[in-house]
Design an enzyme around this catalytic site. Structure first.
Site, PDB file in Angstrom:
ATOM      1  CB  SER A  58      -0.862  -0.008   1.270  1.00 13.82           C
ATOM      2  OG  SER A  58      -1.501   1.229   1.472  1.00 13.82           O
ATOM      3  CE1 TYR A  70      -3.861  -1.938   5.628  1.00 16.12           C
ATOM      4  CE2 TYR A  70      -3.096   0.268   5.115  1.00 16.12           C
ATOM      5  CZ  TYR A  70      -3.593  -0.957   4.702  1.00 16.12           C
ATOM      6  OH  TYR A  70      -3.804  -1.191   3.368  1.00 16.12           O
TER       7      TYR A  70
END
Length: 249
Positions: free
Chosen positions: A144, A157
């Site tokens: 990501s 995350y």
């Protein structure tokens, strides 16, 4: 329309019941790949597999939770049993519950580590023996923009997505003797269910607002995957980082 470097390849996709995985399954199958679809939501992947077959493609659905290494191994074993080989695994399953550390959502931390890190490792562990034996294969791990940056509220995350990049780079160096390819794909805001991962309503609302403003369609990811796979075998696209054009962060 098929692509000669995608046509005939067997591709295993985790997190295939929606979002990035679903879009990629469609895109690759339309270019001639056979796809093995994995997710916990059996009805969703069975329906998707049937739709792909109705469209003239080859697909199987295998219910699998990526936090269970035996289920991930069974997924890959079943794909090889059905299609005779595995050319690509896309370790796509992921969760993104944002919340400040001080809220102590420790169960969410554990879940992210189990899905986002261990799930990727279990996918590698299941596919690697086959790919070593074949001396061919391609492992695609989904990171990501959060694997390149750290944002408040997304600390754990971001840590998991940084870990995916570290694992992938180590893997890249280790598999050179076996002629294997590795790709990290790091998307920005893409229109998926990820913003709904959080149980904290304020964080969920903020994420949904951000995604409503910036998110681009899932076929952007599918095209990035196809680009990496479709290169000649001697070309190894190691990392793709992309964002919506108007996304600053």
């Amino acid at each position: 329309m098929s692509n000669k470097n995608i046509e005939g390849k067997v591709v295993v996709i985790t997190g295939a019941s929606s979002g990035l995985g679903e879009a990629t399954a469609w895109h690759l199958s339309e270019q001639g790949a056979s796809v093995a679809l994995a997710a916990r939501r059996t009805n969703r992947i069975e329906s998707l597999a049937n739709d792909i077959k109705d469209n003239g493609g080859n697909a199987i659905a295998v219910t699998a939770d990526v936090t269970d290494r035996d289920q991930v191994k069974q997924l890959v074993d079943q794909a090889v049993e059905e299609f005779g080989k595995i050319d690509v695994i896309i370790n796509n399953a992921g969760l993104m519950p944002f919340a400040p550390l001080e809220r102590l959502n420790i169960d969410e931390w554990d879940q992210m580590i189990d899905v986002n890190i261990k799930g990727v490792l279990y996918g590698i562990a299941a596919a690697l023996p086959y790919m070593k034996e074949q001396e061919s294969g391609h492992i695609i791990n989904v990171s990501s923009v959060a694997g390149h940056k750290v944002n408040p509220g997304g600390t754990v995350y971001c840590a998991t997505k940084h870990a995916v990049r570290a694992i992938s780079e180590g893997l890249r160096q280790e598999v050179k003797p076996y002629n294997l390819r590795t790709t990290i794909i790091s998307p920005g805001a893409v229109d998926t269910e990820l913003p709904d991962s959080s149980r904290d309503e304020d964080m969920k609302e903020n994420m949904n607002e951000f995604y409503e403003e910036y998110a681009i369609p899932t076929d952007s990811f599918a095209r990035a995957v196809a680009y990496a796979i479709s290169q000649p075998e001697e070309v190894d696209i190691n990392e793709i980082l992309y964002r919506p054009t108007n996304q600053e962060m």
